[in-house]
Design a protein around this motif. Sequence first.
Motif, mmCIF file in Angstrom:
data_model
loop_
_atom_site.group_PDB
_atom_site.id
_atom_site.type_symbol
_atom_site.label_atom_id
_atom_site.label_comp_id
_atom_site.label_asym_id
_atom_site.label_seq_id
_atom_site.Cartn_x
_atom_site.Cartn_y
_atom_site.Cartn_z
ATOM 1 N N PRO A 92 28.827 26.821 37.317
ATOM 2 C CA PRO A 92 30.235 26.671 37.709
ATOM 3 C C PRO A 92 30.698 25.222 37.738
ATOM 4 N N PRO A 93 31.972 24.983 37.446
ATOM 5 C CA PRO A 93 32.562 23.659 37.675
ATOM 6 C C PRO A 93 32.827 23.448 39.160
ATOM 7 N N LEU A 94 33.304 22.257 39.510
ATOM 8 C CA LEU A 94 33.545 21.953 40.918
ATOM 9 C C LEU A 94 34.765 22.677 41.470
ATOM 10 N N GLU A 95 35.804 22.822 40.647
ATOM 11 C CA GLU A 95 37.061 23.353 41.153
ATOM 12 C C GLU A 95 37.025 24.875 41.265
ATOM 13 N N HIS A 96 38.011 25.402 41.942
ATOM 14 C CA HIS A 96 38.208 26.847 42.016
ATOM 15 C C HIS A 96 38.644 27.336 40.638
ATOM 16 N N PHE A 97 37.951 28.317 40.065
ATOM 17 C CA PHE A 97 38.230 28.730 38.694
ATOM 18 C C PHE A 97 38.143 30.245 38.578
ATOM 19 N N THR A 98 38.666 30.760 37.477
ATOM 20 C CA THR A 98 38.617 32.196 37.189
ATOM 21 C C THR A 98 37.386 32.481 36.346
ATOM 22 N N LEU A 99 36.443 33.212 36.919
ATOM 23 C CA LEU A 99 35.191 33.507 36.223
ATOM 24 C C LEU A 99 35.419 34.462 35.059
ATOM 25 N N CYS A 100 36.262 35.483 35.261
ATOM 26 C CA CYS A 100 36.512 36.443 34.187
ATOM 27 C C CYS A 100 37.793 37.216 34.466
ATOM 28 N N HIS A 101 38.345 37.783 33.407
ATOM 29 C CA HIS A 101 39.466 38.718 33.477
ATOM 30 C C HIS A 101 38.976 40.081 32.990
ATOM 31 N N TYR A 102 39.538 41.154 33.546
ATOM 32 C CA TYR A 102 39.135 42.490 33.111
ATOM 33 C C TYR A 102 40.332 43.426 33.142
ATOM 34 N N THR A 103 40.218 44.534 32.419
ATOM 35 C CA THR A 103 41.222 45.598 32.436
ATOM 36 C C THR A 103 40.514 46.927 32.644
ATOM 37 N N ALA A 104 41.255 47.897 33.176
ATOM 38 C CA ALA A 104 40.741 49.257 33.377
ATOM 39 C C ALA A 104 41.869 50.215 33.019
ATOM 40 N N LYS A 105 41.784 50.850 31.853
ATOM 41 C CA LYS A 105 42.898 51.623 31.314
ATOM 42 C C LYS A 105 42.760 53.130 31.496
ATOM 43 N N ARG A 106 41.699 53.590 32.131
ATOM 44 C CA ARG A 106 41.472 55.034 32.223
ATOM 45 C C ARG A 106 41.969 55.589 33.555
ATOM 46 N N LEU A 107 43.137 55.135 33.984
ATOM 47 C CA LEU A 107 43.710 55.589 35.244
ATOM 48 C C LEU A 107 44.381 56.943 35.052
ATOM 49 N N LEU A 108 43.984 57.931 35.861
ATOM 50 C CA LEU A 108 44.526 59.282 35.752
ATOM 51 C C LEU A 108 45.611 59.558 36.787
ATOM 52 N N GLU A 109 45.640 58.797 37.867
ATOM 53 C CA GLU A 109 46.591 59.052 38.945
ATOM 54 C C GLU A 109 47.099 57.731 39.497
ATOM 55 N N LEU A 110 48.418 57.629 39.677
ATOM 56 C CA LEU A 110 49.010 56.428 40.234
ATOM 57 C C LEU A 110 48.666 56.311 41.715
ATOM 58 N N PRO A 111 48.553 55.086 42.233
ATOM 59 C CA PRO A 111 48.226 54.936 43.660
ATOM 60 C C PRO A 111 49.323 55.470 44.577
ATOM 61 N N ILE A 112 50.580 55.256 44.191
ATOM 62 C CA ILE A 112 51.717 55.768 44.964
ATOM 63 C C ILE A 112 52.684 56.418 43.983
ATOM 64 N N PHE A 113 52.878 57.720 44.137
ATOM 65 C CA PHE A 113 53.821 58.437 43.279
ATOM 66 C C PHE A 113 55.182 58.437 43.958
ATOM 67 N N GLY A 114 56.227 58.114 43.193
ATOM 68 C CA GLY A 114 57.551 58.012 43.777
ATOM 69 C C GLY A 114 58.610 58.756 42.992
ATOM 70 N N VAL A 115 59.605 59.241 43.707
ATOM 71 C CA VAL A 115 60.796 59.855 43.119
ATOM 72 C C VAL A 115 62.000 59.123 43.696
ATOM 73 N N TYR A 116 62.809 58.570 42.806
ATOM 74 C CA TYR A 116 63.973 57.783 43.218
ATOM 75 C C TYR A 116 65.219 58.375 42.573
ATOM 76 N N HIS A 117 66.213 58.648 43.408
ATOM 77 C CA HIS A 117 67.476 59.182 42.891
ATOM 78 C C HIS A 117 68.624 58.378 43.489
ATOM 79 N N MET A 118 69.471 57.862 42.608
ATOM 80 C CA MET A 118 70.627 57.080 43.021
ATOM 81 C C MET A 118 71.872 57.639 42.337
#
Length: 498
Positions: free
Chosen positions: A306-332
Amino acid sequence: MSIAIRQIWIIKLPTIDTKKSATILFNRKFPTVEKRAKLTNGTGYTPVPQASHVLQLLVREISQAYNASQFIPGRDGCDLPIQKPIHKICTDEGILWPVVALEKNGLLLCCLPLVEGTTQISDLTSIPVINIPSISLGMSLLETLAEYLKVTKQELPNRLLELPAFINEAAPFGLVRDGSVDNICARLLNKPCTLSKSHKLPAWRSASYKGKTSLQVCVLEHISASQCAQETWQDSSQIYGEVTCKAEFEGCGPDITLSISNQGDGLNIPQDMLIVHPCVQRADWHEHEETDGSVRNAPRRIRFSPPLEHFTLCHYTAKRLLELPIFGVYHMKPEQTKASITVQLKLSDQIKNNFELCELHIPFYTRPQISNFEGAPTQGSLSLSNNKKELIWNIGQKFNSKDQQVSLAASVTFSSSDQGLPAPSVQDAFCRGNNSYAKLNFRIQEFTHSGCCIDPKSIQVSPSTKFKLSLTREYSSADYKIWNSGGEALTTKAVDTV
């Protein structure tokens, strides 16, 4: 090929709820690089205008804070190629290209790299910018400056006074040589190196650390989602995150090995993509196919120095999401001077019901200011934003009901005249009539939706030494929109099955 920067601009952008104009905080021109640009480009050379003249050009062409309701063909035409964060600025004497821009923390940071051999090319956008190293280094320099200027309003004037010396170390004579804020600050402070002659520091770690040894690793996970309660529209979402690290060890720097797994709480969603920091020496990852056809990821073991400074070790993605964390219905339902609102939110059983922040923002940027509102939420409180353009529902730290559902019924009344605040984005300008959305902002500590976590037992440090270990996780919404079920939505339409 010369790798240098012709000029740097740092602009203070006005906030959305004020009518102040943008101002230049810092401007730096490198005469030697400018002379080289004039010699190499000949008749195709375009001089850089004065800072006062180029200010409005930069803000209009680049900044998202500029009035998006004004259509400018040279900027907003749909037939124009998109090369962001690279822009083309048209001046009275010619075209400035490539202008690299970064908008961060209320600042617009721009630089003009030196590019040679483009005077004979009529279409500059056809040039593969990935083959121009000065553009990449220009972006790296802007990221470094943005990190250096990420301070409070009270500290910003002092940082601006120190900025010329900082740039002299980061890019002497316009030649970018270092992108580490900690390294540059260490050289400016003339910190002595306490290592013996038998130890050598790498070039990217030009100063040594002396103090208590510690290792801080944090998993920051975000979700972007767009949902609409219509059969003809398909909800979309994306989970992505990063693992940040701060390693404080004495000496020339240790080798650290740790495992990133998805076996924590959450849905245990495998990571689809992993992009690592250049300091990573080795990264192993193997996918295992289970007997039931599901895919399970083995922990990914990463070794890095590691370097001395605060750094980002890695980036990642996860695309196999089957259900949203919060499901919402909005009507205006809009009327001439009023609008009625109903919102229903349901928390998924897989999500930790303990929020540090959970708010629903309902904006009305294309309508007059809200003069009055009434609401009856099942929990939490309802308030109005300072610019009187947003209704804010503070839901609280958890969903209290047994079925983990909350709802809101409200009505807003608009004033008779508009105060002239522009829509802050293209999406807000789209919201007219029935077209509207509600944006959900939430943050949960010590939780990730994908289950991504760091196994503390897997951490090894060489040479072996005692250190204080800190492991944290955070899950937050990035751009979580619920579109009005009675209007149109900016999302992906579902494909009809044949």
